[in-house]
Each structure stands twice: as structure tokens, then as C-alpha cells.
Enzyme design. Structure first.
Site, short mmCIF file in Angstrom:
data_model
loop_
_atom_site.label_atom_id
_atom_site.label_comp_id
_atom_site.label_asym_id
_atom_site.label_seq_id
_atom_site.Cartn_x
_atom_site.Cartn_y
_atom_site.Cartn_z
N CYS A 1 0.81 -1.23 0.00
CA CYS A 1 0.00 0.00 0.00
C CYS A 1 0.84 1.27 0.00
CB CYS A 1 -0.93 0.02 1.21
SG CYS A 1 -1.91 -1.46 1.34
N HIS B 1 -3.84 7.04 2.93
CA HIS B 1 -4.16 5.72 2.35
C HIS B 1 -5.56 5.34 2.81
CE1 HIS B 1 -4.12 1.61 1.25
NE2 HIS B 1 -3.86 1.13 2.44
N ASN C 1 -10.17 -0.52 -0.04
CA ASN C 1 -8.71 -0.39 0.02
C ASN C 1 -8.13 -0.94 -1.29
OD1 ASN C 1 -5.99 -0.69 0.51
ND2 ASN C 1 -6.23 -1.64 2.52
O1 UT7 Z 1 -3.92 -1.42 3.72
C1 UT7 Z 1 -2.97 -2.04 4.51
C2 UT7 Z 1 -3.19 -1.89 5.92
N1 UT7 Z 1 -4.43 -2.48 6.33
C3 UT7 Z 1 -5.12 -1.93 7.26
O2 UT7 Z 1 -4.75 -0.88 7.73
C4 UT7 Z 1 -6.32 -2.66 7.79
C5 UT7 Z 1 -6.28 -2.59 9.27
N2 UT7 Z 1 -7.35 -3.32 9.95
C6 UT7 Z 1 -8.65 -2.96 9.92
O3 UT7 Z 1 -9.04 -2.10 9.15
C7 UT7 Z 1 -9.58 -3.60 10.90
O4 UT7 Z 1 -8.83 -4.33 11.83
C8 UT7 Z 1 -10.63 -4.55 10.26
C9 UT7 Z 1 -11.67 -3.73 9.53
C10 UT7 Z 1 -9.96 -5.52 9.33
C11 UT7 Z 1 -11.35 -5.33 11.36
O5 UT7 Z 1 -11.93 -4.45 12.32
P1 UT7 Z 1 -11.68 -4.69 13.87
O6 UT7 Z 1 -12.46 -3.67 14.59
O7 UT7 Z 1 -10.20 -4.71 14.09
O8 UT7 Z 1 -12.36 -6.07 14.11
P2 UT7 Z 1 -11.71 -7.43 14.65
O9 UT7 Z 1 -10.76 -8.00 13.66
O10 UT7 Z 1 -11.20 -7.21 16.05
O11 UT7 Z 1 -12.97 -8.36 14.73
C12 UT7 Z 1 -14.08 -8.05 15.59
C13 UT7 Z 1 -15.16 -9.07 15.35
C14 UT7 Z 1 -14.65 -10.50 15.36
O12 UT7 Z 1 -15.65 -11.31 15.97
P3 UT7 Z 1 -15.51 -11.76 17.51
O13 UT7 Z 1 -14.23 -12.53 17.59
O14 UT7 Z 1 -15.50 -10.48 18.29
O15 UT7 Z 1 -16.74 -12.59 17.72
C15 UT7 Z 1 -14.57 -10.87 13.91
O16 UT7 Z 1 -14.70 -12.25 13.67
O17 UT7 Z 1 -15.73 -8.87 14.05
C16 UT7 Z 1 -15.74 -10.12 13.34
N3 UT7 Z 1 -15.64 -9.83 11.91
C17 UT7 Z 1 -16.70 -9.59 11.13
N4 UT7 Z 1 -18.01 -9.55 11.40
C18 UT7 Z 1 -18.84 -9.26 10.39
C19 UT7 Z 1 -14.50 -9.76 11.15
N5 UT7 Z 1 -14.82 -9.46 9.88
C20 UT7 Z 1 -16.18 -9.37 9.85
C21 UT7 Z 1 -17.10 -9.07 8.81
N6 UT7 Z 1 -18.40 -9.04 9.12
N7 UT7 Z 1 -16.70 -8.83 7.55
#
Ligand code: UT7
Length: 326
Positions: free
Chosen positions: A113, A253, A283
């Protein structure tokens, strides 16, 4: 000494739109979750035959036309991508052929990225050294072909697209004031694509184990991104002796709305001074910053003498910033 200046831009995104509601039908997710956690509403996805060089070509043609130049006058083509048409040759060379840019040297940049900003630092060095006078810099990705459409953790995030810029030497004080690039390979496993290289060459096993898809530890990446970007943007302005109140536009980004808001808030910037288009594209990795820059210019959000700060963060881990006086 001359400094690098972007004289024109162009961008392109595939026509096919995939909405959050479309994704609700293929993985266990909701429109509400995606909007609340990322800010993304929809993304553009390439058709089966559409490649990274196709997207790069369309963005480049627009940038070349807007610059009013001939492709044969380009000295160097830099293409930032990790989803090139093939591992070899460089997609930049395929683009050179498509553009008939016969005089140009061409190579790809692998910084995920942050690739467009890494490319800007390479262009800057060549221009300051007098090696090249006119450079085409492109960020282009077809992430959809390396996305596991069964993995809700990643498939809701990515989109395809390309952004291009023509960069020339400028003798005035308008142009690229500074560019900073960084990396930390200790954190490589936060965001990677394990299959297809010399560690795990393509095989039935890499295929069966979904190793050709993008893997991300989203939450760890998120936390590292917020910490790193907050310091990055403050350092960029401090080094230039510019107060954040003098900044006309931040072009971040486009990975996650919450990361963008945290960076803006660290600078005390109102969101009206922040370019956001991830709602439409998701993204797009190396294409994200140049698409946002192109749209900001087309929307008339950047004027002569404006200070504009670009930043990015991605696989590697890599991160980078660039400060410009437009
Ligand atoms: O471009 C390169 C750099 N990339 C980034 O900067 C991306 C950085 N990361 C993010 O943007 C975020 O971490 C995400 C959007 C990927 C995820 O958001 P988060 O607030 O960090 O969520 P999480 O990974 O902590 O997951 C929270 C919950 C989990 O469920 P439990 O374990 O709490 O029951 C996940 O399984 O959300 C669940 N989850 C979803 N639920 C519905 C993960 N993906 C999804 C989804 N729909 N698509």
C-alpha cells in the site's frame, strides 16, 4: 537543484460495483458491520480478463493527455503493485509497450500500500540527480484476484483500481518538499501472501491451502497503523516547519475510516481537510493514494501553493509520507 513536481494525474477503476449488500450474500457479514468498522460502502472489481496493466494503462493515458505530452517523451515508468500481470516481466514493461513509451526505462516497485509513495521517493531522487526529466508513476492493483472470497476478515476490505501521475523537474519552490519512507520486516506476518514465491512455489498444496490469497491480522495491523501514522504525519510537518493549521489537505491511504479519523485528529485537522473516497473503492493498496489525489484535484480541492500531505501504510510492514507545495 530541481525538485520533483506532479504536473498531471489520472485514475481508473473497473466498472463493476460490488456493494456491501452483495457481500452479505456470500459471507457472514452485514452492511452495518462493514460501514461501522471500515467506512466502506462498495468497491470496484475487475472483470475476468481485466489485468493490472489494463487498469494502469487507462489511468496513465488520462495523466498523459492532461499533461499534454507524448508518451515517447517519458524517460521512466515506475509501477507500484503486488498484483502484477505476471511475476516476470515487470508489469511496468507491459505498460511501456501498451503506451508505446519507447524511450522509457521501466520497473515495478514492491511496497504494497505504500508503493506509490515509495515510487515518489525514487522519482524524487532521479529528478534531483538529473538522471531522468519526465517520469510516469503508477499505483495499480487487481486485488480481487488474490482475495479469498470466503474470508469475511479480508474480502470486505479490498477493491481494484489504478492511479497515475506525470512527474517532472521544477526549478521553483512548488513541488515535492519531502518524502519519507520506512519499513519493519519484523512485522511481515501481519499482512502477506504466502504462496507463489520461492518459499512456497505454486503447487497443488499452495492452491489447496489457499496460500495465494492475501492474509491479514486485521486488528494488530490496525493498532500498529494508528500508532505509526500519527507519528509519521506529525514528523513530516515538524521537519518542514509547517503547522498543521497551514495544511490544506491530508490525502491518506484509504484502508479504514477509523484509522483516517485517528490520524486527522492527531493533527487537529477538521475532516473537511481530509480526502476520503474509500466509501466507493475500499482499500486499493498502491492505487489508493494516487486515486484519492486525482479525485481531490478533479474536485478542485487543491489549489496552487496549497500544502498537501500524503501518507500510506501497508504490507512489509511499510509506511511513508510525502509533503508537497502544490
Ligand atoms: O492497507 C494495509 C493496511 N491495512 C489496514 O490498515 C487494515 C487494518 N485493519 C482494519 O481495518 C480492521 O482491523 C478490520 C476492519 C480488518 C477489522 O476491524 P476490527 O475492529 O479490528 O475487528 P476485529 O478483527 O477485532 O474483529 C471483531 C469481530 C470478530 O468477531 P468476535 O471474535 O469479536 O466474535 C470478527 O470475527 O468482528 C468479526 N468480523 C466480522 N463480522 C462481520 C470480522 N470481519 C467481519 C465481517 N463481518 N466482515
Amino acid at each position: 537543484m530541481p525538485i520533483a513536481k506532479i504536473i498531471s494525474t489520472g485514475s481508473y477503476a473497473p466498472e463493476k460495483v460490488v456493494t456491501n449488500h452483495d457481500l452479505e450474500k456470500i459471507v457472514d457479514t452485514t452492511d452495518k458491520w462493514i460501514i461501522e468498522r471500515t467506512g466502506i460502502n462498495e468497491r470496484r472489481i475487475a472483470t475476468e480478463g481485466e489485468t493490472t496493466s489494463d487498469l494502469a494503462y487507462k489511468a496513465s493515458v488520462t495523466a498523459i493527455e492532461r499533461a499534454g505530452i507524448n508518451a515517447e517523451s517519458i524517460d521512466l515508468i515506475l509501477l507500484a503493485t503486488f498484483t502484477g500481470d505476471m511475476p516476470m516481466p515487470a508489469t511496468a514493461c507491459l505498460l511501456q509497450s501498451m503506451l508505446k513509451a519507447k524511450s522509457a526505462a521501466a520497473f515495478d516497485i514492491s511496497a504494497a500500500c505504500s508503493g506509490f509513495l515509495y515510487g515518489l521517493s525514487i522519482a524524487d531522487a532521479y529528478i534531483r540527480a538529473g538522471t531522468f526529466k519526465r517520469i510516469l508513476l503508477v499505483g495499480a492493483e487487481v486485488l480481487s484476484k488474490f482475495t479469498d472470497w470466503r474470508d469475511r476478515n479480508t474480502c470486505v476490505l479490498f477493491g481494484d483500481g489504478a492511479g497515475a501521475a506525470i512527474i517532472e523537474a521544477s526549478d521553483g519552490d512548488n513541488g515535492l518538499l519531502s518524502v519519507d519512507i520506512h519499513s519493519n520486516g519484523d512485522m511481515a506476518s501481519l499482512l502477506y501472501m504466502p504462496g507463489g514465491g520461492s518459499k512456497n512455489p505454486p503447487s497443488r498444496e499452495t492452491n489447496d491451502n489457499s496460500m495465494h490469497y492475501i492474509k491479514m491480522k486485521g486488528n494488530e495491523t490496525f493498532r500498529f497503523a494508528v500508532r505509526t501514522l500519527e507519528k509519521l504525519v506529525v514528523d513530516a510537518l515538524d521537519k518542514a516547519g509547517i503547522d498543521s493549521s497551514e495544511l490544506s489537505l491530508l490525502i491518506p491511504h484509504q484502508a479504514n475510516m477509523r484509522i483516517i479519523s485517528a490520524t486527522a485528529s492527531r493533527l487537529g485537522l477538521d475532516m473537511s481537510k481530509v480526502m476520503v473516497n474509500l466509501t466507493k473503492y475500499g482499500n486499493t493498496s498502491a492505487a489508493s493514494v494516487p486515486i484519492a489525489l486525482d479525485e481531490a484535484l478533479m474536485e478542485g480541492r487543491i489549489k496552487d501553493n496549497d500544502y498537501v500531505l500524503l501518507e500510506a501504510f501497508g504490507g512489509g510492514i511499510t509506511w511513508a509520507s510525502a509533503l508537497m507545495k502544490w
